[in-house]
Design a protein around this motif. Structure first.
Motif, PDB file in Angstrom:
ATOM      1  N   VAL A 107       0.844  -1.205   0.000  1.00  0.00           N
ATOM      2  CA  VAL A 107       0.000   0.000   0.000  1.00  0.00           C
ATOM      3  C   VAL A 107       0.876   1.249   0.000  1.00  0.00           C
ATOM      4  O   VAL A 107       0.625   2.194  -0.753  1.00  0.00           O
ATOM      5  N   GLU A 108       1.932   1.248   0.816  1.00  0.00           N
ATOM      6  CA  GLU A 108       2.828   2.406   0.875  1.00  0.00           C
ATOM      7  C   GLU A 108       3.522   2.639  -0.461  1.00  0.00           C
ATOM      8  O   GLU A 108       3.646   3.773  -0.919  1.00  0.00           O
ATOM      9  N   THR A 109       3.968   1.559  -1.099  1.00  0.00           N
ATOM     10  CA  THR A 109       4.653   1.666  -2.385  1.00  0.00           C
ATOM     11  C   THR A 109       3.717   2.233  -3.454  1.00  0.00           C
ATOM     12  O   THR A 109       4.083   3.133  -4.211  1.00  0.00           O
ATOM     13  N   VAL A 110       2.496   1.706  -3.490  1.00  0.00           N
ATOM     14  CA  VAL A 110       1.525   2.170  -4.475  1.00  0.00           C
ATOM     15  C   VAL A 110       1.139   3.623  -4.193  1.00  0.00           C
ATOM     16  O   VAL A 110       1.065   4.446  -5.111  1.00  0.00           O
ATOM     17  N   ALA A 111       0.911   3.951  -2.928  1.00  0.00           N
ATOM     18  CA  ALA A 111       0.560   5.330  -2.572  1.00  0.00           C
ATOM     19  C   ALA A 111       1.654   6.292  -3.028  1.00  0.00           C
ATOM     20  O   ALA A 111       1.367   7.348  -3.593  1.00  0.00           O
ATOM     21  N   GLY A 112       2.900   5.926  -2.809  1.00  0.00           N
ATOM     22  CA  GLY A 112       4.011   6.773  -3.244  1.00  0.00           C
ATOM     23  C   GLY A 112       4.030   6.960  -4.752  1.00  0.00           C
ATOM     24  O   GLY A 112       4.246   8.063  -5.255  1.00  0.00           O
ATOM     25  N   ALA A 113       3.792   5.878  -5.486  1.00  0.00           N
ATOM     26  CA  ALA A 113       3.803   5.964  -6.950  1.00  0.00           C
ATOM     27  C   ALA A 113       2.645   6.816  -7.465  1.00  0.00           C
ATOM     28  O   ALA A 113       2.790   7.530  -8.457  1.00  0.00           O
ATOM     29  N   LEU A 114       1.493   6.752  -6.776  1.00  0.00           N
ATOM     30  CA  LEU A 114       0.324   7.513  -7.209  1.00  0.00           C
ATOM     31  C   LEU A 114       0.339   8.947  -6.697  1.00  0.00           C
ATOM     32  O   LEU A 114      -0.473   9.764  -7.131  1.00  0.00           O
ATOM     33  N   GLY A 115       1.233   9.230  -5.741  1.00  0.00           N
ATOM     34  CA  GLY A 115       1.274  10.573  -5.175  1.00  0.00           C
ATOM     35  C   GLY A 115       0.094  10.855  -4.271  1.00  0.00           C
ATOM     36  O   GLY A 115      -0.386  11.991  -4.196  1.00  0.00           O
ATOM     37  N   THR A 163      -5.832   7.221   1.180  1.00  0.00           N
ATOM     38  CA  THR A 163      -6.514   7.335  -0.116  1.00  0.00           C
ATOM     39  C   THR A 163      -6.535   5.989  -0.837  1.00  0.00           C
ATOM     40  O   THR A 163      -7.564   5.601  -1.394  1.00  0.00           O
ATOM     41  N   VAL A 164      -5.425   5.270  -0.810  1.00  0.00           N
ATOM     42  CA  VAL A 164      -5.391   3.940  -1.448  1.00  0.00           C
ATOM     43  C   VAL A 164      -6.407   3.027  -0.775  1.00  0.00           C
ATOM     44  O   VAL A 164      -7.167   2.328  -1.449  1.00  0.00           O
ATOM     45  N   TYR A 165      -6.439   3.035   0.572  1.00  0.00           N
ATOM     46  CA  TYR A 165      -7.431   2.215   1.284  1.00  0.00           C
ATOM     47  C   TYR A 165      -8.853   2.637   0.917  1.00  0.00           C
ATOM     48  O   TYR A 165      -9.741   1.791   0.770  1.00  0.00           O
ATOM     49  N   ASN A 166      -9.090   3.935   0.770  1.00  0.00           N
ATOM     50  CA  ASN A 166     -10.418   4.403   0.355  1.00  0.00           C
ATOM     51  C   ASN A 166     -10.776   3.868  -1.025  1.00  0.00           C
ATOM     52  O   ASN A 166     -11.918   3.442  -1.253  1.00  0.00           O
ATOM     53  N   TYR A 167      -9.821   3.903  -1.966  1.00  0.00           N
ATOM     54  CA  TYR A 167     -10.079   3.363  -3.305  1.00  0.00           C
ATOM     55  C   TYR A 167     -10.431   1.877  -3.217  1.00  0.00           C
ATOM     56  O   TYR A 167     -11.359   1.412  -3.872  1.00  0.00           O
ATOM     57  N   LEU A 168      -9.679   1.138  -2.396  1.00  0.00           N
ATOM     58  CA  LEU A 168      -9.932  -0.296  -2.242  1.00  0.00           C
ATOM     59  C   LEU A 168     -11.291  -0.538  -1.604  1.00  0.00           C
ATOM     60  O   LEU A 168     -12.069  -1.381  -2.066  1.00  0.00           O
ATOM     61  N   ASN A 169     -11.598   0.196  -0.539  1.00  0.00           N
ATOM     62  CA  ASN A 169     -12.869   0.010   0.168  1.00  0.00           C
ATOM     63  C   ASN A 169     -14.049   0.396  -0.721  1.00  0.00           C
ATOM     64  O   ASN A 169     -15.075  -0.284  -0.719  1.00  0.00           O
TER      65      ASN A 169
END
Length: 125
Positions: free
Chosen positions: A98-106, A111-117
């Motif tokens: 999640v941290e890696t993806v969040a960093g790549a997406l800026g 926010t990543v967890y919100n997208y997943l949820n």
């Protein structure tokens, strides 16, 4: 790799090996965890699979190439699509995924967890 690169098996699997971020080796270089591929009973090459964390970095780089821009420059809808695609590929099973993806997406991890949820709620899960 010391084997001829024009062998039909090498030509057939090279796109897959490249897409995974794996490495081609001669069969003699294969370690216990490598996958040796044979053609008509003869070992032709070995494939060294990347570590999962390296695979995620490779997948993110491929997605950037596909989109033609840094993932952080995508709009919200496109970023949500990236997260859906990564979830389908198991990216969030990787430690710090999640941290890696969040960093790549800026974006933040939140926010990543919100997208997943949001996506899982839409599926009724």
């Amino acid at each position: 790799m010391t084997e001829p690169t024009d062998h039909p098996l090498v030509a057939a699997v090279k796109p897959l090996v490249d897409a995974m971020g794996a490495e081609l080796l001669s069969p003699e270089q294969a370690a216990a965890d490598d996958v040796v591929l044979a053609w008509e009973g003869t070992d032709v090459m070995a494939v060294r699979l990347p570590q999962l964390s390296e695979s995620l970095d490779h997948i993110l780089a491929a997605m950037e190439r596909r989109h033609g821009m840094p993932l952080s420059d995508l709009d919200r809808k496109a970023k949500q699509g990236v997260v859906r695609s990564l979830e389908a590929r198991g990216a969030f099973a990787v430690r710090h995924g999640v941290e890696t993806v969040a960093g790549a997406l800026g974006v933040s991890r939140f926010t990543v967890y919100n997208y997943l949820n949001r996506d899982n709620a839409a599926k009724g899960e």
